[in-house]
Design a protein around this motif. Structure first.
Motif, mmCIF file in Angstrom:
data_model
loop_
_atom_site.group_PDB
_atom_site.id
_atom_site.type_symbol
_atom_site.label_atom_id
_atom_site.label_comp_id
_atom_site.label_asym_id
_atom_site.label_seq_id
_atom_site.Cartn_x
_atom_site.Cartn_y
_atom_site.Cartn_z
ATOM 1 N N LEU A 106 -17.918 6.404 -3.464
ATOM 2 C CA LEU A 106 -16.870 5.976 -2.772
ATOM 3 C C LEU A 106 -16.673 4.484 -2.656
ATOM 4 O O LEU A 106 -15.769 3.822 -2.467
ATOM 5 N N SER A 107 -17.978 3.854 -2.729
ATOM 6 C CA SER A 107 -18.012 2.489 -2.726
ATOM 7 C C SER A 107 -17.126 1.906 -4.104
ATOM 8 O O SER A 107 -16.539 1.117 -4.003
ATOM 9 N N ASP A 108 -17.648 2.498 -5.131
ATOM 10 C CA ASP A 108 -16.863 2.105 -6.382
ATOM 11 C C ASP A 108 -15.590 2.111 -6.193
ATOM 12 O O ASP A 108 -14.826 0.986 -6.645
ATOM 13 N N PHE A 109 -14.928 3.602 -5.738
ATOM 14 C CA PHE A 109 -13.606 3.546 -5.821
ATOM 15 C C PHE A 109 -13.157 2.592 -4.798
ATOM 16 O O PHE A 109 -11.902 2.014 -4.947
ATOM 17 N N ALA A 110 -13.655 2.336 -3.526
ATOM 18 C CA ALA A 110 -12.894 1.574 -2.527
ATOM 19 C C ALA A 110 -12.919 0.238 -2.904
ATOM 20 O O ALA A 110 -12.007 -0.598 -2.704
ATOM 21 N N LEU A 111 -13.767 -0.466 -3.468
ATOM 22 C CA LEU A 111 -13.816 -1.728 -4.100
ATOM 23 C C LEU A 111 -12.489 -2.168 -5.012
ATOM 24 O O LEU A 111 -11.876 -2.987 -4.921
ATOM 25 N N ARG A 112 -12.522 -1.109 -5.901
ATOM 26 C CA ARG A 112 -10.955 -1.153 -6.938
ATOM 27 C C ARG A 112 -9.960 -1.075 -6.226
ATOM 28 O O ARG A 112 -8.832 -1.538 -6.348
ATOM 29 N N PHE A 113 -9.923 0.050 -5.091
ATOM 30 C CA PHE A 113 -8.766 0.358 -4.310
ATOM 31 C C PHE A 113 -8.217 -0.818 -3.458
ATOM 32 O O PHE A 113 -7.149 -1.624 -3.379
ATOM 33 N N LEU A 114 -9.381 -1.661 -2.885
ATOM 34 C CA LEU A 114 -9.165 -2.829 -2.173
ATOM 35 C C LEU A 114 -8.753 -3.903 -2.970
ATOM 36 O O LEU A 114 -7.701 -4.953 -2.710
ATOM 37 N N GLU A 115 -9.360 -4.133 -4.161
ATOM 38 C CA GLU A 115 -8.796 -5.256 -5.168
ATOM 39 C C GLU A 115 -7.388 -5.130 -5.631
ATOM 40 O O GLU A 115 -6.689 -5.876 -5.463
ATOM 41 N N LEU A 116 -6.992 -3.822 -5.723
ATOM 42 C CA LEU A 116 -5.350 -3.353 -6.394
ATOM 43 C C LEU A 116 -4.609 -3.853 -4.999
ATOM 44 O O LEU A 116 -3.471 -4.570 -5.321
ATOM 45 N N LEU A 117 -4.899 -3.443 -3.999
ATOM 46 C CA LEU A 117 -4.077 -3.598 -2.796
ATOM 47 C C LEU A 117 -4.037 -4.838 -2.179
ATOM 48 O O LEU A 117 -2.905 -5.402 -1.649
ATOM 49 N N SER A 118 -4.884 -5.815 -2.788
ATOM 50 C CA SER A 118 -4.906 -6.981 -2.008
ATOM 51 C C SER A 118 -4.246 -8.147 -3.165
ATOM 52 O O SER A 118 -4.210 -9.552 -2.605
ATOM 53 N N GLN A 119 -3.781 -7.675 -4.058
ATOM 54 C CA GLN A 119 -3.088 -8.518 -5.070
ATOM 55 C C GLN A 119 -1.732 -8.995 -4.574
ATOM 56 O O GLN A 119 -1.120 -8.333 -3.878
ATOM 57 N N PRO A 120 -1.430 -10.367 -4.712
ATOM 58 C CA PRO A 120 0.015 -10.726 -4.196
ATOM 59 C C PRO A 120 0.984 -9.897 -4.569
ATOM 60 O O PRO A 120 1.892 -9.698 -4.038
ATOM 61 N N LYS A 121 0.998 -9.374 -5.971
ATOM 62 C CA LYS A 121 2.097 -8.534 -6.557
ATOM 63 C C LYS A 121 2.073 -7.275 -5.889
ATOM 64 O O LYS A 121 3.309 -6.685 -5.787
ATOM 65 N N SER A 122 1.004 -6.773 -5.417
ATOM 66 C CA SER A 122 1.038 -5.577 -4.659
ATOM 67 C C SER A 122 1.791 -5.762 -3.473
ATOM 68 O O SER A 122 2.724 -4.791 -2.837
ATOM 69 N N TYR A 123 1.552 -6.793 -2.711
ATOM 70 C CA TYR A 123 2.387 -7.062 -1.513
ATOM 71 C C TYR A 123 3.946 -7.253 -1.734
ATOM 72 O O TYR A 123 4.605 -6.558 -1.045
#
Length: 236
Positions: A116-133
């Motif tokens: 879950l930690s591996d998944f969550a780090l990738r998930f948070l990286e994806l959603l914190s990108q300016p393009k995601s906003y």
């Protein structure tokens, strides 16, 4: 994405021909290599994604995308079925980039907290990108006039993530570690919220740059502790 591989025959003749200065000029024409097909497809998806974010989904036509990506409009129809299918592929490609190299959660036998930690780090990286906003704000802003946009975004992004997490939580060895009153869907929903935090404020007041690794690690550690404290079975 083998089903969407671009073939050289998808391009107009004047685009597929190589200049005399090209490294492979003079060689007989043949079928493009798989790597070339993948590069061309990624270039098309990147162009489409940039135009969607810069101009808005409703303001971008397939003709505009085809012209800037140097492909024929029929290529997009054949490979993606139209603008909705192309947008779906853009979301899927962007998501795949951040989860690339991660072992399938359905077969990953590491301790649950590590998976879950591996998944969550990738998930948070994806959603914190300016393009995601930018993407989230575009979908919310245009969902009334383009309802297919919101549905496609949900299916290719949030829903897919929740389904993958739910499948992991349904694994018998994982399920045995969790309290039985919580369904796998509820577990997936709450894990994402524990990790993401106040996601709506992140969309309304976005960061100018992606979160640093240190910040993401701290958020994931705290979010997982909160999640596991509430859903794990008590030790016997």
């Amino acid at each position: 994405m083998n089903a969407h591989d671009l073939d050289e025959t998808d391009y107009p003749e004047e685009i597929t021909s190589l200049p005399d200065t090209a490294p492979c000029a003079g060689k007989s024409a043949g079928r493009p290599r798989a790597a070339d097909k993948e590069a061309r497809q990624q270039a098309l998806l990147q162009t489409a994604g940039r135009l969607f974010l810069d101009k808005g989904y409703g303001s971008v036509s397939l003709e505009m995308i085809a012209r800037e990506a140097h492909v024929a409009v029929r290529t997009i129809y054949v490979k993606f079925g139209g603008k909705v299918g192309l947008f779906n592929a853009v979301i899927a490609s962007r998501r795949a980039h951040f989860f690339e190299g991660m072992q399938s959660m359905e077969t990953d036998m590491r301790p649950m907290e590590q998976v879950l930690s591996d998944f969550a780090l990738r998930f948070l990286e994806l959603l914190s990108q300016p393009k995601s906003y930018q993407l989230y704000r575009m979908v919310v802003g245009e969902s009334r006039t383009s309802p297919e946009l919101a549905e496609t975004f949900y299916e290719a992004g949030p829903k897919r993530t929740r389904v993958e997490l739910a499948r992991y939580f349904d694994r018998p060895d994982v399920r045995a570690q969790l309290r039985s009153e919580f369904s796998s869907d509820v577990l997936a929903f709450h894990l994402l919220n524990c990790v993401l935090g106040d996601g709506m404020c992140s969309v309304l007041f976005p960061q100018e740059s992606a979160l640093s690794l240190e910040v993401r690690q701290a958020r994931v550690k705290q979010g997982l502790q909160l999640f596991l404290h509430g859903v794990q079975r008590p030790a016997l």
